[in-house]
Write a protein that holds these residues in place. Structure first.
Motif, mmCIF file in Angstrom:
data_model
loop_
_atom_site.group_PDB
_atom_site.id
_atom_site.type_symbol
_atom_site.label_atom_id
_atom_site.label_comp_id
_atom_site.label_asym_id
_atom_site.label_seq_id
_atom_site.Cartn_x
_atom_site.Cartn_y
_atom_site.Cartn_z
ATOM 1 N N ARG A 257 82.413 24.368 -100.090
ATOM 2 C CA ARG A 257 83.627 25.227 -99.780
ATOM 3 C C ARG A 257 82.823 26.967 -98.896
ATOM 4 O O ARG A 257 82.536 27.206 -97.802
ATOM 5 C CB ARG A 257 84.530 25.481 -100.198
ATOM 6 N N SER A 258 82.393 27.251 -100.585
ATOM 7 C CA SER A 258 81.952 28.652 -100.234
ATOM 8 C C SER A 258 80.506 28.790 -99.181
ATOM 9 O O SER A 258 80.199 29.362 -98.525
ATOM 10 C CB SER A 258 81.443 28.689 -101.508
ATOM 11 N N ALA A 259 79.594 27.969 -99.423
ATOM 12 C CA ALA A 259 78.150 27.456 -98.534
ATOM 13 C C ALA A 259 79.106 27.403 -97.219
ATOM 14 O O ALA A 259 78.012 28.078 -96.836
ATOM 15 C CB ALA A 259 77.401 26.117 -99.264
ATOM 16 N N ALA A 260 79.413 26.379 -96.791
ATOM 17 C CA ALA A 260 80.199 26.255 -95.630
ATOM 18 C C ALA A 260 80.750 27.523 -94.924
ATOM 19 O O ALA A 260 80.320 28.384 -93.779
ATOM 20 C CB ALA A 260 80.733 25.224 -95.268
ATOM 21 N N ARG A 261 81.313 28.654 -95.887
ATOM 22 C CA ARG A 261 81.971 29.605 -95.279
ATOM 23 C C ARG A 261 81.274 31.308 -95.592
ATOM 24 O O ARG A 261 80.750 31.449 -93.908
ATOM 25 C CB ARG A 261 83.232 29.996 -96.387
ATOM 26 N N ASN A 262 80.747 30.809 -95.951
ATOM 27 C CA ASN A 262 78.794 32.439 -95.545
ATOM 28 C C ASN A 262 78.724 31.626 -94.801
ATOM 29 O O ASN A 262 77.468 32.016 -94.744
ATOM 30 C CB ASN A 262 79.057 32.458 -97.596
ATOM 31 N N SER A 263 77.884 30.062 -94.750
ATOM 32 C CA SER A 263 77.206 30.030 -93.334
ATOM 33 C C SER A 263 77.307 29.543 -91.552
ATOM 34 O O SER A 263 76.849 29.946 -91.597
ATOM 35 C CB SER A 263 76.135 28.963 -93.628
ATOM 36 N N GLY A 264 79.170 30.417 -91.639
ATOM 37 C CA GLY A 264 79.405 30.314 -90.222
ATOM 38 C C GLY A 264 80.172 29.909 -90.023
ATOM 39 O O GLY A 264 80.545 28.608 -88.797
ATOM 40 N N ILE A 265 79.679 28.029 -90.845
ATOM 41 C CA ILE A 265 81.018 26.503 -90.028
ATOM 42 C C ILE A 265 81.613 26.677 -91.856
ATOM 43 O O ILE A 265 81.865 24.930 -91.865
ATOM 44 C CB ILE A 265 80.108 25.916 -90.127
ATOM 45 N N PRO A 266 83.200 27.164 -91.649
ATOM 46 C CA PRO A 266 83.974 26.563 -92.835
ATOM 47 C C PRO A 266 84.309 25.203 -92.914
ATOM 48 O O PRO A 266 85.000 25.424 -91.354
ATOM 49 C CB PRO A 266 85.403 27.342 -91.913
ATOM 50 N N LEU A 267 84.869 25.230 -93.428
ATOM 51 C CA LEU A 267 85.405 23.250 -93.770
ATOM 52 C C LEU A 267 87.056 23.279 -93.156
ATOM 53 O O LEU A 267 87.762 24.538 -93.022
ATOM 54 C CB LEU A 267 85.753 22.880 -94.990
ATOM 55 N N SER A 268 87.231 22.261 -92.747
ATOM 56 C CA SER A 268 88.621 22.222 -92.205
ATOM 57 C C SER A 268 89.573 22.655 -93.667
ATOM 58 O O SER A 268 89.558 22.310 -94.568
ATOM 59 C CB SER A 268 88.742 20.341 -91.889
ATOM 60 N N ARG A 269 91.084 22.798 -93.438
ATOM 61 C CA ARG A 269 92.438 23.660 -93.612
ATOM 62 C C ARG A 269 92.625 21.788 -94.147
ATOM 63 O O ARG A 269 93.665 21.807 -94.956
ATOM 64 C CB ARG A 269 92.735 24.548 -93.434
ATOM 65 N N ARG A 270 92.467 20.621 -94.218
ATOM 66 C CA ARG A 270 92.737 19.628 -94.497
ATOM 67 C C ARG A 270 92.503 19.040 -95.186
ATOM 68 O O ARG A 270 91.344 19.801 -96.154
ATOM 69 C CB ARG A 270 93.491 18.647 -92.916
ATOM 70 N N LYS A 271 93.356 17.726 -95.813
ATOM 71 C CA LYS A 271 92.409 16.882 -96.758
ATOM 72 C C LYS A 271 91.333 16.115 -96.399
ATOM 73 O O LYS A 271 90.317 15.510 -95.761
ATOM 74 C CB LYS A 271 93.728 16.165 -97.347
#
Length: 513
Positions: free
Chosen positions: A50-64
């Motif tokens: 989650r942190s790596a994706a957010r800091n790379s500019g492609i945050p993960l979905s907020r769903r399950k």
């Protein structure tokens, strides 16, 4: 949204298994679930991803998010699955295009960098053998991964750059991020490392000859003698007499050292036979392999295709020494633990060194020795008879005299002796090639008494020793193997009775002393 799929590799020992990663994005409250027998390190991947994706500019979905690692019954260990899970989740969210058939092996940092993992070489080998040649790894692992023939390896520094190449929207990606202090691949200086020269050993003509025979035929050795006689010097010079490893053996050795994290980011195969010299306080797990969970390779496996030297052998725990009996016969270590079973190759040359008694002075006339006969027997008795029976050459190393120092600089050097060893090995390869063998130490008894059977007149002294109980059946075969090596060094087509006598003397030198 559909199910995203990617691939990774799970290592069990040196054996790798392709793992299919499925990712599904549900319609319920935010959550991240990893299925498929993940260990603690892999379960922690959820927050790293989650942190790596957010800091790379492609945050993960907020769903399950549900990630399933197939086969579910195979235990998954380590952080090398981070990248494969991330790519499968991004594909499920349609953030990237199809990644079908690509294997992803890397750990993720919180800032989005791709970090190297250990064991990348055997993992890539397993992927290529399974029919998945397209592989993505951390840039620091790329040179090592590229050693595998047939692998199409791409190395990346960051998740953002990788996602961009797989079709992610570049407007939000952190493409300008340059990771600070990235891991640098270590240049493999194996070929440049200085080799101890046999010419440094003063005197010890019998021991030097025995060392040459051991190198030529791949035989195990026991060196017994007083402290300072040169036992350690001799053992350290054995790897220099051995020929370079061929491609298959070099790949095996490099894979073991990659998994054991002895070297990180090797840029070329290990061509020189390894040398392992563990301390006598080492545990069974350190020598044989082990640890929590799935066992890691120990010194015996790291010495594969090289030399395992146990100095002060009677000081080791007896169960540690006896545990070596299996690999000495089979060339493989199979380690069973509650978390699973791992098999590692362990075809090494064993060199044992021992003092004649606890005080080390029971040589020659033993006038200064303070040990009782019972103490001497107990000391040397720590090396069990079954283990000694598997050691081909058992030599008594004498104390160095003043005259030996006067001959300094006149002894043959490593290059000269290694040339004779190489010639003997070539002769063995031609003779044993049809049997799928490489050295005389590997010849099974059925071949010694079959296609390579010697005449009764040649083996008469050996037959007598067997009848009198001086030799076991295993010892009989090992003397024959030594005789073939002596013949190869003298360019003789078959061993003579003299070669048999010399071989028997090499095996019984310690007992005779």
């Amino acid at each position: 949204m559909g199910v995203g799929r990617s691939y990774c590799v799970a290592l069990v020992g040196l054996n790798g298994y392709i793992v299919e990663v499925e990712a599904d994005i549900g319609q319920t409250l935010p959550a991240f679930v990893i299925l498929g027998l993940p260990d603690a390190a892999l379960n922690e991947a959820k927050e790293r991803i989650r942190s790596a994706a957010r800091n790379s500019g492609i945050p993960l979905s907020r769903r399950k998010i549900t990630a399933n690692l197939i086969p579910a019954s195979l235990p998954k260990r380590g952080s090398g699955f981070d990248l494969a899970i991330t790519m499968a989740v991004l594909r499920a969210a349609d953030d990237i295009r199809s990644i079908s058939g690509t294997v992803f092996i890397a750990e993720l940092g919180l800032d989005g960098r791709l970090r190297p993992i250990r064991g990348i070489l055997p993992a890539v080998m397993a992927a290529v053998q399974a029919g998945y040649p397209d592989i993505v790894v951390a840039e620091a692992n790329a040179a090592e991964a590229a050693l595998v023939p047939g692998a199409n390896v791409r190395g990346y520094k960051t998740l953002a750059r990788l996602a961009f190449d797989f079709g992610a929207d570049p407007t939000e990606l952190a493409l300008d991020y340059d990771p600070p202090g990235g891991e640098q691949a270590e240049d493999d200086d194996d070929a440049c490392a200085p080799v101890p020269d046999l010419g440094d050993v003063s005197g010890q003509s019998d021991a030097r000859r025995a060392l040459e025979v051991a190198a030529a035929g791949g035989h195990h050795m026991l060196l017994t003698g007083p402290p300072g006689a040169g036992k350690t010097m001799l053992a350290e010079r054995l790897p220099g007499l051995l020929p370079d490893l061929q491609n298959k053996a070099a790949m095996e050795v490099t894979a073991i050292h990659s998994l054991a994290a002895v070297r990180s980011g090797a840029v070329r195969l290990i061509r020189r036979p390894p040398f392992e010299n563990p301390h006598h306080s080492a545990t069974s797990a350190a020598i044989i392999g082990g640890g929590s969970g799935l066992p890691r390779p120990g010194a015996a496996s790291r010495a594969h295709r090289g030399v395992l030297f146990l100095d002060e052998a009677p000081e080791y725990e007896r169960r540690v020494l006896d545990a070596l009996r299996q690999p000495l016969e089979s060339g493989e270590l199979v380690i069973h633990r509650s978390a699973g079973t791992a098999a590692y190759p362990a075809r090494f040359q064993l060199v044992l060194a021992a003092n004649p008694c606890p005080c080390g002075k029971a040589s020659g006339k033993a006038m200064d020795c303070t040990c009782t006969p019972l103490m001497r027997r107990r000391y040397f008795g720590r090396i069990s008879g079954p283990l000694l029976d598997r050691v081909d050459i058992q030599l008594q190393v004498q104390r160095v005299s003043l005259a030996d120092f006067g001959q300094a600089g006149q002894e043959e050097d490593t290059v000269t002796v290694a040339g004779r060893v190489q010639a003997a090995r070539q002769g063995q390869a031609e003779r044993l090639g049809p049997f799928g063998l490489e050295t005389n130490s590997q010849i099974p008894g059925r071949v010694l008494r079959g296609e390579l059977r010697l005449s009764p007149g040649t083996t008469r002294i050996l037959d007598t020793a067997l009848e009198r109980g001086i030799l076991t059946a295993r010892g009989y075969d090992r003397v024959l193997r030594l005789a073939w090596t002596l013949a190869d060094l003298e360019h003789s087509e078959v061993p003579t009775a003299d070669h048999i006598g010399q071989a028997l003397g090499l095996r019984q030198a310690t007992a005779a002393a």
